[in-house]
Design a protein around this motif. Sequence first.
Motif, short mmCIF file in Angstrom:
data_model
loop_
_atom_site.label_atom_id
_atom_site.label_comp_id
_atom_site.label_asym_id
_atom_site.label_seq_id
_atom_site.Cartn_x
_atom_site.Cartn_y
_atom_site.Cartn_z
N GLY A 166 4.24 -13.17 4.80
CA GLY A 166 3.87 -13.54 3.44
C GLY A 166 2.47 -13.11 3.09
O GLY A 166 2.19 -12.64 1.98
N GLU A 167 1.54 -13.25 4.06
CA GLU A 167 0.15 -12.87 3.81
C GLU A 167 0.03 -11.36 3.62
O GLU A 167 -0.75 -10.89 2.78
CB GLU A 167 -0.72 -13.33 4.99
CG GLU A 167 -2.20 -13.23 4.74
CD GLU A 167 -2.67 -14.12 3.59
OE1 GLU A 167 -3.63 -13.73 2.90
OE2 GLU A 167 -2.08 -15.20 3.39
N ALA A 168 0.82 -10.60 4.40
CA ALA A 168 0.73 -9.14 4.33
C ALA A 168 1.26 -8.60 3.00
O ALA A 168 0.87 -7.50 2.58
CB ALA A 168 1.50 -8.52 5.49
N THR A 169 2.16 -9.34 2.34
CA THR A 169 2.77 -8.84 1.09
C THR A 169 2.26 -9.55 -0.15
O THR A 169 2.66 -9.21 -1.26
CB THR A 169 4.30 -9.00 1.16
OG1 THR A 169 4.61 -10.40 1.35
CG2 THR A 169 4.89 -8.21 2.31
N ARG A 170 1.38 -10.55 0.03
CA ARG A 170 0.99 -11.40 -1.10
C ARG A 170 0.37 -10.63 -2.25
O ARG A 170 0.69 -10.83 -3.42
CB ARG A 170 0.04 -12.49 -0.61
CG ARG A 170 -0.22 -13.59 -1.65
CD ARG A 170 -1.18 -14.64 -1.10
NE ARG A 170 -0.79 -15.06 0.23
CZ ARG A 170 0.18 -15.92 0.48
NH1 ARG A 170 0.88 -16.42 -0.50
NH2 ARG A 170 0.46 -16.26 1.74
N ALA A 171 -0.56 -9.73 -1.92
CA ALA A 171 -1.32 -9.06 -2.99
C ALA A 171 -0.69 -7.75 -3.42
O ALA A 171 -1.25 -7.04 -4.26
CB ALA A 171 -2.75 -8.82 -2.51
N LEU A 172 0.47 -7.39 -2.86
CA LEU A 172 1.07 -6.09 -3.17
C LEU A 172 1.90 -6.15 -4.44
O LEU A 172 2.58 -7.14 -4.70
CB LEU A 172 1.95 -5.63 -2.00
CG LEU A 172 1.24 -5.47 -0.65
CD1 LEU A 172 2.22 -5.08 0.43
CD2 LEU A 172 0.12 -4.43 -0.75
N THR A 173 1.84 -5.09 -5.23
CA THR A 173 2.61 -5.04 -6.48
C THR A 173 3.61 -3.90 -6.51
O THR A 173 4.41 -3.80 -7.43
CB THR A 173 1.66 -4.88 -7.68
OG1 THR A 173 0.87 -3.70 -7.51
CG2 THR A 173 0.73 -6.08 -7.79
N ASP A 174 3.57 -3.03 -5.49
CA ASP A 174 4.53 -1.92 -5.42
C ASP A 174 5.72 -2.35 -4.57
O ASP A 174 5.58 -2.57 -3.36
CB ASP A 174 3.85 -0.69 -4.80
CG ASP A 174 4.76 0.53 -4.86
OD1 ASP A 174 5.98 0.37 -5.05
OD2 ASP A 174 4.24 1.66 -4.71
N PRO A 175 6.91 -2.51 -5.16
CA PRO A 175 8.08 -2.97 -4.39
C PRO A 175 8.39 -2.11 -3.17
O PRO A 175 8.81 -2.62 -2.13
CB PRO A 175 9.21 -2.93 -5.42
CG PRO A 175 8.53 -3.04 -6.75
CD PRO A 175 7.23 -2.32 -6.58
N SER A 176 8.19 -0.80 -3.27
CA SER A 176 8.51 0.08 -2.13
C SER A 176 7.56 -0.17 -0.96
O SER A 176 7.97 -0.14 0.20
CB SER A 176 8.43 1.55 -2.56
OG SER A 176 7.12 1.87 -3.01
N VAL A 177 6.31 -0.46 -1.26
CA VAL A 177 5.35 -0.78 -0.20
C VAL A 177 5.70 -2.11 0.44
O VAL A 177 5.66 -2.26 1.67
CB VAL A 177 3.91 -0.81 -0.76
CG1 VAL A 177 2.92 -1.24 0.31
CG2 VAL A 177 3.53 0.56 -1.30
N VAL A 178 6.08 -3.10 -0.38
CA VAL A 178 6.50 -4.40 0.16
C VAL A 178 7.71 -4.23 1.07
O VAL A 178 7.77 -4.80 2.17
CB VAL A 178 6.84 -5.37 -1.00
CG1 VAL A 178 7.42 -6.66 -0.46
CG2 VAL A 178 5.60 -5.66 -1.82
N MET A 179 8.66 -3.42 0.65
CA MET A 179 9.87 -3.18 1.43
C MET A 179 9.52 -2.54 2.77
O MET A 179 10.06 -2.93 3.82
CB MET A 179 10.80 -2.27 0.62
CG MET A 179 12.24 -2.24 1.08
SD MET A 179 13.21 -1.13 0.03
CE MET A 179 12.88 -1.82 -1.61
N ALA A 180 8.62 -1.58 2.76
CA ALA A 180 8.23 -0.88 3.99
C ALA A 180 7.54 -1.83 4.97
O ALA A 180 7.82 -1.80 6.18
CB ALA A 180 7.31 0.30 3.65
N ILE A 181 6.65 -2.68 4.48
CA ILE A 181 5.93 -3.61 5.36
C ILE A 181 6.88 -4.63 5.96
O ILE A 181 6.81 -4.96 7.15
CB ILE A 181 4.79 -4.29 4.57
CG1 ILE A 181 3.69 -3.28 4.27
CG2 ILE A 181 4.25 -5.48 5.34
CD1 ILE A 181 2.55 -3.82 3.47
N ILE A 182 7.80 -5.16 5.15
CA ILE A 182 8.76 -6.14 5.65
C ILE A 182 9.62 -5.53 6.75
O ILE A 182 9.83 -6.14 7.81
CB ILE A 182 9.64 -6.66 4.51
CG1 ILE A 182 8.82 -7.53 3.55
CG2 ILE A 182 10.81 -7.48 5.06
CD1 ILE A 182 9.56 -7.95 2.31
N ALA A 183 10.11 -4.32 6.53
CA ALA A 183 10.96 -3.66 7.53
C ALA A 183 10.19 -3.41 8.82
O ALA A 183 10.70 -3.67 9.92
CB ALA A 183 11.51 -2.35 6.97
#
Length: 795
Positions: free
Chosen positions: A281-298
């Motif tokens: 959650g902390e790694a994706t909190r400030a991100l606004t680009d869905p593709s970047v969020v998807m990459a970090i989660i994976a």
Amino acid sequence: MAPSGSVDRDSLIILHAPIGRDAQLLHTLLQRAMLSSKVCSSINDLCGEVARGVAAAFVTEEALDTAAIEKLSAVLQKQGAWSDLPLVVLTVGGEPTQAIRERLTRLEPLGDLTLLERPLRSDTIVSAARTALRARAKQYEVRRRDAELQLVTDNVPVLISYIDREQIHRRVNHTYYEWFGIPTDGVVGMSVWALNGEAYYANAKPYIAEALRGQRVTFESQLWDKRHALRDVSVSYAPDVGMDGAVRGFVALVQDITERKRTEKALRESGQRLQFLGELGEATRALTDPSVVMAIIARMTGEHLGVSRCAYADVEPDEEIFTVQYDYTAEGCESATGTYRLSCFGPGFVAHMRAGRTVAIRDVAQEMADDAGGDMFRAIGIGALVCCPLVKENKLIAMMSVHQSEPRDWTLEETGLVETVADRSWAYIERSRAQSEVRASEQQFRTLADTIPHLAWMAYADGHIFWYNQRWYDYTGSTPNLMEGWGWQNVHDSEILPAVMESWRHSLNTGEPFEMVFPLRGADGTFRLFLTRVAPVRDNSGTVVRWFGTHTDIDVQKRSEEALRRANCELEEFAYVASHDLQEPLRMVNIYTQLLLKRLGPQATPQLREYADYVSAGVRRMEVLIRDLLTYSRITHKGDEPDESRADLGAALRQAIQSVNTRVEENHAEVTHDPLPVVPGDEGQLGHVFQNLLSNALKYRKKDETPRIHVSVQRRDSHWLISVADNGIGFEQEQASRIFGLFKRLHREDEYPGTGLGLAICKRIVERYRGRIWAQSEPGVGSTFLISLPGLSNE
């Protein structure tokens, strides 16, 4: 105490002698000493009594032949470990023969043997009996304590055993049977290795050695139970040290800690899981680009689970096409990004995904046939997988899966983690999409706000303004630094500012919208009037979180309205004066026309008299027109704000009926009405409305039908709806709005005389009291005029 008539076998002494007289003498002797005894007629009876349990046995030497010794020995061997039956043998006299000693030697290990030489004194026999009873009582006490101990140990969920130096179980509790399915007497005599197996023994062997050296030890191990389930156990060995310091064995306590271990593991895994989810959650909190969020989660999920691949896929609305935009792959594993058809993975997999059920496959090769999707999974290098669908409103919208190139046994914790991450991934990705959309929307809003012709701003809940649109800065000539917070007061008129502040603070305190007209100073130093509206922005709980305000320039509009108002006043004044001043010339025309005819006398020709009649009729029509115009001017001239008087509509109607009473009687008309309310207004003016409506109903009556007029009333929320209905000639409905205009008529003057001002006067009076009037009609059926007037404020 034994029940009445029964024998207390714990204190019963049995007697046997081949000669019945000897046994009876002993029985009598013991009875006198208050000791319970029983005579046995044979050695078989004696053995039977011993088997049932007795306190002691007295037997004469001559009764113990070889056969008797065999039978008695067999019975004594079956006694419990606690039992050492007092056995008194009465010899013939002197030392027993060698043969007797050899026979009696067989009984010594089986009981507490005592030899008494006959003849005996009675007190000696009684003393021997009491000594035997005391010894037996101690044995019974040992038995009782042993039974209590066994009861305690048998009812605790712990293995309790005594193990000797040869590592043989000598005593165990009933829990051994519950765990291993072996009766306790079957466990007794088994070695530790034989009972628990080689793996356990290898682990326990060094601890057994320490216990046999006199050390108390505790360790953890595992045991297979009768259900072939592996139990985690905590084992304690307590050494049994004799008086001489030698270790005779040890007591073993074995406690099942499987559930504790499982709980500890679950807590440990839960802690790791929560830590991972927190980091995710902390790694994706400030991100606004869905593709970047998807990459970090994976990536983070794949690394945490140590899988070959982790992928997130969006599913199209048809629930068939899905796209993996990004996936994490470990070294040696190829990416699976691309677009796929869900049906290629088999009907079973499709059904699970669309139903929202997680699929966990340990071995694709074994669990999935080629034609059931197995060939597709293997084609992209999947040997095992966990796939979690995301279903919203019964529609499959996304999937998240982890893949292993080789078969893998997935744990419940791993499957649950993938499900949680999948659900949160949707939330994280949707949040980033929403933030992206919000930013785009905010940019569009700012662009729009900067182009609208209004001055606009936003403030926090406490009134602190943090944003103005460009129009504000263009008009005021100020800067953001000067205007931030409460700097806007600098562009207000100092005389009006206190009233503005009071109204604004009221809105801040109550959350009510703000609306007010006041001037603002422009960059050139001049003031212009603005209509200011401020609306609260609330959250889901209804709390005000922001304010949005606009200033609309109404300076030109206000000036135009003021000029129009003055023009209207002047026009109304002119109409009032003109209608009043025209009456005198008309009277003069009428008077002098009549004087002219009178002076001509007989010389007046018929044609002159006809012309004079035309003049008189024209004068009368003009007088009616001027009178109606004067009435309309008077109503208009009184201004738009009515006074606070109240009008009794019932009295106003009665006044109107009285005014037209002559025409009512002439036409035999029927006028009825409901009870009418009291409303704000002038009773005389509202009576004039009724008078005009009644006059119209009488004027436009049917020639061959009795006029009927009914006035009814209904309550509609805060208003009264008054209806004036007639059965006259009616008119076309499309003319309904036209008839309320000035000088508007539907019929020729020679058909129905009138000025066309009556309904216009009615409309002006009703609107003066914030009401409304309209008509509904049908030719040949009649007309209904409806008036809506506000009720009294206290109703």
